[in-house]
Design a protein around this motif. Structure first.
Motif, PDB file in Angstrom:
ATOM      1  N   ARG A  55     -22.431  20.434  -3.177  1.00  0.00           N
ATOM      2  CA  ARG A  55     -23.339  21.140  -2.269  1.00  0.00           C
ATOM      3  C   ARG A  55     -24.739  21.094  -2.874  1.00  0.00           C
ATOM      4  O   ARG A  55     -24.964  21.579  -3.975  1.00  0.00           O
ATOM      5  CB  ARG A  55     -22.912  22.590  -2.061  1.00  0.00           C
ATOM      6  N   TYR A  86     -20.604  22.609  -7.372  1.00  0.00           N
ATOM      7  CA  TYR A  86     -19.371  21.841  -7.277  1.00  0.00           C
ATOM      8  C   TYR A  86     -18.344  22.709  -6.566  1.00  0.00           C
ATOM      9  O   TYR A  86     -18.159  23.871  -6.911  1.00  0.00           O
ATOM     10  CB  TYR A  86     -18.884  21.452  -8.679  1.00  0.00           C
ATOM     11  N   THR A  94     -14.184  18.472  -5.501  1.00  0.00           N
ATOM     12  CA  THR A  94     -13.981  17.394  -4.532  1.00  0.00           C
ATOM     13  C   THR A  94     -15.237  17.200  -3.683  1.00  0.00           C
ATOM     14  O   THR A  94     -15.360  16.200  -3.000  1.00  0.00           O
ATOM     15  CB  THR A  94     -12.796  17.705  -3.602  1.00  0.00           C
ATOM     16  N   HIS A  95     -16.140  18.184  -3.716  1.00  0.00           N
ATOM     17  CA  HIS A  95     -17.352  18.172  -2.894  1.00  0.00           C
ATOM     18  C   HIS A  95     -18.557  18.609  -3.721  1.00  0.00           C
ATOM     19  O   HIS A  95     -18.414  19.349  -4.694  1.00  0.00           O
ATOM     20  CB  HIS A  95     -17.204  19.134  -1.712  1.00  0.00           C
ATOM     21  N   VAL A 132     -23.417  19.345   2.231  1.00  0.00           N
ATOM     22  CA  VAL A 132     -22.182  19.226   1.472  1.00  0.00           C
ATOM     23  C   VAL A 132     -21.719  17.786   1.615  1.00  0.00           C
ATOM     24  O   VAL A 132     -21.579  17.276   2.728  1.00  0.00           O
ATOM     25  CB  VAL A 132     -21.108  20.197   1.999  1.00  0.00           C
ATOM     26  N   GLY A 146     -18.768  15.064   0.679  1.00  0.00           N
ATOM     27  CA  GLY A 146     -17.367  15.034   0.269  1.00  0.00           C
ATOM     28  C   GLY A 146     -16.628  13.845   0.832  1.00  0.00           C
ATOM     29  O   GLY A 146     -17.160  13.095   1.651  1.00  0.00           O
ATOM     30  N   GLU A 186     -11.974  21.563  -1.886  1.00  0.00           N
ATOM     31  CA  GLU A 186     -11.884  21.273  -0.454  1.00  0.00           C
ATOM     32  C   GLU A 186     -11.949  22.522   0.421  1.00  0.00           C
ATOM     33  O   GLU A 186     -12.209  22.441   1.615  1.00  0.00           O
ATOM     34  CB  GLU A 186     -10.604  20.480  -0.144  1.00  0.00           C
ATOM     35  N   ILE A 203     -15.548  10.707  -3.975  1.00  0.00           N
ATOM     36  CA  ILE A 203     -16.772  10.498  -3.191  1.00  0.00           C
ATOM     37  C   ILE A 203     -17.336   9.126  -3.551  1.00  0.00           C
ATOM     38  O   ILE A 203     -17.673   8.885  -4.703  1.00  0.00           O
ATOM     39  CB  ILE A 203     -17.824  11.583  -3.472  1.00  0.00           C
TER      40      ILE A 203
END
Length: 116
Positions: free
Chosen positions: A62, A45, A59-60, A73, A75, A48, A27
């Motif tokens: 929230r 956390y 990877t993302h 979210v 990402g 994908e 990111i």
């Protein structure tokens, strides 16, 4: 009343992702700002697939809003967008807390919060 949920979202200040949040390496945190109403509340956390994982596997990110009726979210989803805004609604299309929602409406936005 239908479809008015998006219109009720307030205009809010966009700020950088807080420094105390571990940002996944994919990111580009320097390019992303988040609405100030999502800071200081729940941060999860995810991978994908949207599964909650530890920060080292994420990877993302929230971020849940102060009122728990929406979340974002963030990402590495360029060029399709980097931010997904979720608004939780009841059967009457009224925003409610996530746990009471019957469905969710989402919008994909770029890092400047422009719809794609």
């Amino acid at each position: 009343m239908r479809g008015e949920g998006w219109k009720k979202l307030p205009r809010i200040e966009l700020i950088p992702i807080p420094e105390d949040v571990a940002v996944p390496s994919d990111i580009p945190a320097s390019e992303v700002c988040i609405p100030s109403t999502y800071v200081g509340h729940d941060v999860e956390y995810e991978n994908e697939k949207g599964k909650i994982v530890n920060e080292n596997e994420a990877t993302h990110l929230r971020f849940t809003g102060v009122d728990r009726r929406s979340d974002i979210v963030v990402g590495p989803v360029k060029p399709q967008g980097m931010i997904k805004l979720n608004l939780y609604l009841n059967d009457d299309e009224i925003p409610v807390v996530k746990e009471e929602a019957s469905h969710v409406k989402s919008k994909i936005l770029n890092e400047r919060y422009m719809p794609l």
